[in-house]
Design a protein around this motif. Structure first.
Motif, PDB file in Angstrom:
ATOM      1  N   GLU A  91       0.829  -1.208   0.000  1.00  0.00           N
ATOM      2  CA  GLU A  91       0.000   0.000   0.000  1.00  0.00           C
ATOM      3  C   GLU A  91       0.871   1.269   0.000  1.00  0.00           C
ATOM      4  N   ILE A  92       1.897   1.284   0.806  1.00  0.00           N
ATOM      5  CA  ILE A  92       2.791   2.453   0.874  1.00  0.00           C
ATOM      6  C   ILE A  92       3.496   2.664  -0.463  1.00  0.00           C
ATOM      7  N   ILE A  93       3.959   1.597  -1.080  1.00  0.00           N
ATOM      8  CA  ILE A  93       4.631   1.710  -2.383  1.00  0.00           C
ATOM      9  C   ILE A  93       3.662   2.255  -3.423  1.00  0.00           C
ATOM     10  N   GLN A  94       2.452   1.723  -3.447  1.00  0.00           N
ATOM     11  CA  GLN A  94       1.500   2.110  -4.488  1.00  0.00           C
ATOM     12  C   GLN A  94       0.893   3.496  -4.276  1.00  0.00           C
ATOM     13  N   ILE A  95       0.782   3.944  -3.034  1.00  0.00           N
ATOM     14  CA  ILE A  95       0.152   5.240  -2.764  1.00  0.00           C
ATOM     15  C   ILE A  95       1.192   6.308  -2.432  1.00  0.00           C
ATOM     16  N   ASN A  96       1.938   6.107  -1.362  1.00  0.00           N
ATOM     17  CA  ASN A  96       2.896   7.128  -0.918  1.00  0.00           C
ATOM     18  C   ASN A  96       4.024   7.344  -1.910  1.00  0.00           C
ATOM     19  N   PHE A  97       4.495   6.256  -2.522  1.00  0.00           N
ATOM     20  CA  PHE A  97       5.616   6.359  -3.458  1.00  0.00           C
ATOM     21  C   PHE A  97       5.174   6.250  -4.916  1.00  0.00           C
ATOM     22  N   ALA A  98       3.921   6.516  -5.197  1.00  0.00           N
ATOM     23  CA  ALA A  98       3.434   6.499  -6.591  1.00  0.00           C
ATOM     24  C   ALA A  98       4.272   7.490  -7.409  1.00  0.00           C
ATOM     25  N   PRO A  99       4.751   7.085  -8.585  1.00  0.00           N
ATOM     26  CA  PRO A  99       5.642   7.946  -9.372  1.00  0.00           C
ATOM     27  C   PRO A  99       5.111   9.367  -9.604  1.00  0.00           C
ATOM     28  N   ALA A 100       3.850   9.524  -9.931  1.00  0.00           N
ATOM     29  CA  ALA A 100       3.309  10.867 -10.175  1.00  0.00           C
ATOM     30  C   ALA A 100       3.354  11.713  -8.904  1.00  0.00           C
ATOM     31  N   ARG A 101       3.040  11.092  -7.767  1.00  0.00           N
ATOM     32  CA  ARG A 101       3.090  11.812  -6.489  1.00  0.00           C
ATOM     33  C   ARG A 101       4.526  12.218  -6.155  1.00  0.00           C
TER      34      ARG A 101
END
Length: 159
Positions: A91-101
């Motif tokens: 979850e952290i990889i997909q949300i917090n570290f999302a490339p666009a973010r």
């Protein structure tokens, strides 16, 4: 392990991280609940390594057992912990570290810092590599999720 901050393993594996908890419970303070918390700091060595580096599976390759890796690997003997760790890390990889973010965050901080960085370069006669270093960070955070998710799945037995 996501940002591949290898600096934590120096000093016998006890560098740039800490664990803490309050000894007194205070209902008015959400951090004074007696629970253990983990803090990572001084992470300038992270976010610029090879995006394929698997630090999660290789924390102890330097044969320096830190109290952190000892605790972590002991917890990994419990399947419930592995499942919870996998789900939360994913979850952290997909949300917090999302490339666009991450691109937005890097670009915003870069714009804020650039005038001060340029003054520092001028004052100390340093070569100006600011944009080059930003490019390295952008590349890392744009390309890291694919590899980190694969490594996480393999480590947790979720292939």
């Amino acid at each position: 392990t996501y940002i591949i901050n290898t600096d934590w393993s120096k000093e016998n594996g006890n560098n740039n991280w800490m664990m803490w908890r309050s000894n007194t419970v205070d209902p008015s303070n959400p951090y004074a609940d007696g629970k253990w918390r983990f803090a990572l700091f001084d992470v300038d060595a992270g976010g610029k390594k090879d995006v394929t580096t698997d630090l999660l599976s290789n924390m102890n390759k330097q044969e320096k057992w830190s109290s952190f890796s000892t605790i972590f690997y002991k917890l990994c003997e419990n399947q419930e912990f592995i499942d919870r760790f996998y789900n939360r890390a994913k979850e952290i990889i997909q949300i917090n570290f999302a490339p666009a973010r991450m691109k937005t965050i890097i670009d915003d901080y870069a714009a804020q810092c650039k005038p001060w960085v340029e003054k520092t370069y001028t004052r100390f006669s340093l070569s100006q590599v600011y944009d080059e270093k930003l490019g390295i960070m952008r590349h890392f955070y744009n390309n890291r999720p694919e590899h980190a998710l694969k490594q996480l799945a393999e480590f947790c037995g979720k292939k």
